[in-house]
Write a protein that holds these residues in place. Structure first.
Motif, PDB file in Angstrom:
ATOM      1  N   TYR A  59      -5.889   7.551   2.308  1.00  0.00           N
ATOM      2  CA  TYR A  59      -5.133   6.324   2.060  1.00  0.00           C
ATOM      3  C   TYR A  59      -4.153   6.047   3.202  1.00  0.00           C
ATOM      4  CZ  TYR A  59      -3.768   2.665  -1.201  1.00  0.00           C
ATOM      5  OH  TYR A  59      -3.566   1.460  -1.807  1.00  0.00           O
TER       6      TYR A  59
ATOM      7  N   VAL B 157       2.911   5.852  -6.004  1.00  0.00           N
ATOM      8  CA  VAL B 157       2.390   6.016  -7.365  1.00  0.00           C
ATOM      9  C   VAL B 157       1.311   7.099  -7.390  1.00  0.00           C
ATOM     10  CG1 VAL B 157       1.101   4.855  -9.205  1.00  0.00           C
ATOM     11  CG2 VAL B 157       2.967   3.674  -8.047  1.00  0.00           C
ATOM     12  N   MET B 158       0.468   7.124  -6.373  1.00  0.00           N
ATOM     13  CA  MET B 158      -0.579   8.146  -6.302  1.00  0.00           C
ATOM     14  C   MET B 158       0.030   9.546  -6.243  1.00  0.00           C
ATOM     15  SD  MET B 158      -3.349   6.408  -3.704  1.00  0.00           S
ATOM     16  CE  MET B 158      -4.199   7.936  -3.395  1.00  0.00           C
TER      17      MET B 158
ATOM     18  N   ASN C   7       3.721   1.509  -1.504  1.00  0.00           N
ATOM     19  CA  ASN C   7       4.153   1.643  -2.901  1.00  0.00           C
ATOM     20  C   ASN C   7       3.046   2.242  -3.765  1.00  0.00           C
ATOM     21  OD1 ASN C   7       6.670   0.613  -2.326  1.00  0.00           O
ATOM     22  ND2 ASN C   7       6.112  -1.487  -2.874  1.00  0.00           N
ATOM     23  N   LYS C   8       1.792   1.837  -3.511  1.00  0.00           N
ATOM     24  CA  LYS C   8       0.674   2.434  -4.237  1.00  0.00           C
ATOM     25  C   LYS C   8       0.547   3.921  -3.918  1.00  0.00           C
ATOM     26  CE  LYS C   8      -2.252  -1.644  -4.616  1.00  0.00           C
ATOM     27  NZ  LYS C   8      -3.498  -2.276  -4.167  1.00  0.00           N
TER      28      LYS C   8
ATOM     29  N   MET D 158       0.823  -1.208   0.000  1.00  0.00           N
ATOM     30  CA  MET D 158       0.000   0.000   0.000  1.00  0.00           C
ATOM     31  C   MET D 158       0.861   1.264   0.000  1.00  0.00           C
ATOM     32  SD  MET D 158      -3.200  -1.109   2.370  1.00  0.00           S
ATOM     33  CE  MET D 158      -4.311   0.160   1.793  1.00  0.00           C
TER      34      MET D 158
END
Length: 156
Positions: free
Chosen positions: A130, A116-117, A112-113, A110
């Protein structure tokens, strides 16, 4: 002197250097649609709205220009001084390490996500939401086991 110009009232005769352009009905409608779209999409401050009206009226494609103004305004509004960056993710990782003693696989994925976000320019609200999900995840191991494992790694 032209016969038509002679009979025209003085107010309608353009002065020297003044350009008269009459707008077609289609052009007026197009500008009106662009202004309605602008007003329904964002609430611009008065000065910014006045400048936007000038830009829209001088544009070849008023609706497209209105959409560009809205995108720029929203981007400036959301990506202001408080916009999240990669250092915020690092701070979140440190917070998790101090709290749990380790970062577990689901949290790592999460995070890592979240990187990216941020690269895709997320807003502060999206980041906080998040990050809240990541912080509220249950620990994979009990605290006693984590402490014992940390002590083992130090002595090893």
């Amino acid at each position: 002197m032209n016969k038509n110009v002679k009979n025209m009232p003085l107010k309608s005769i353009p002065s020297r250097g003044q350009v008269t352009t009459s707008k077609s009905r289609q052009r007026k409608r197009s500008e009106q649609r662009a202004l309605e779209y602008l007003d329904t999409s964002v609430q611009l401050p008065p000065i910014a709205r006045r400048d936007a009206l000038k830009v829209i009226r001088n544009s070849h494609r008023p609706l497209h220009q209105a959409k560009q103004i809205i995108l720029r305004f929203k981007e400036d509004d959301f990506r202001g001084v408080g916009a999240p960056d990669f250092s915020d993710v690092q701070e979140l990782k440190v917070k998790l390490l101090r709290r749990d003693g380790a970062i577990f696989q689901p949290q790592l994925g999460m995070l890592n996500k979240l990187d990216v976000m941020i690269h895709r320019r997320c807003t502060r609200a999206e980041f906080k939401q998040y990050a809240g999900v990541i912080c509220s995840m249950p620990q994979a191991l009990p605290k006693e086991m984590l402490k014992a494992e940390a002590e083992f790694q130090r002595n090893f």
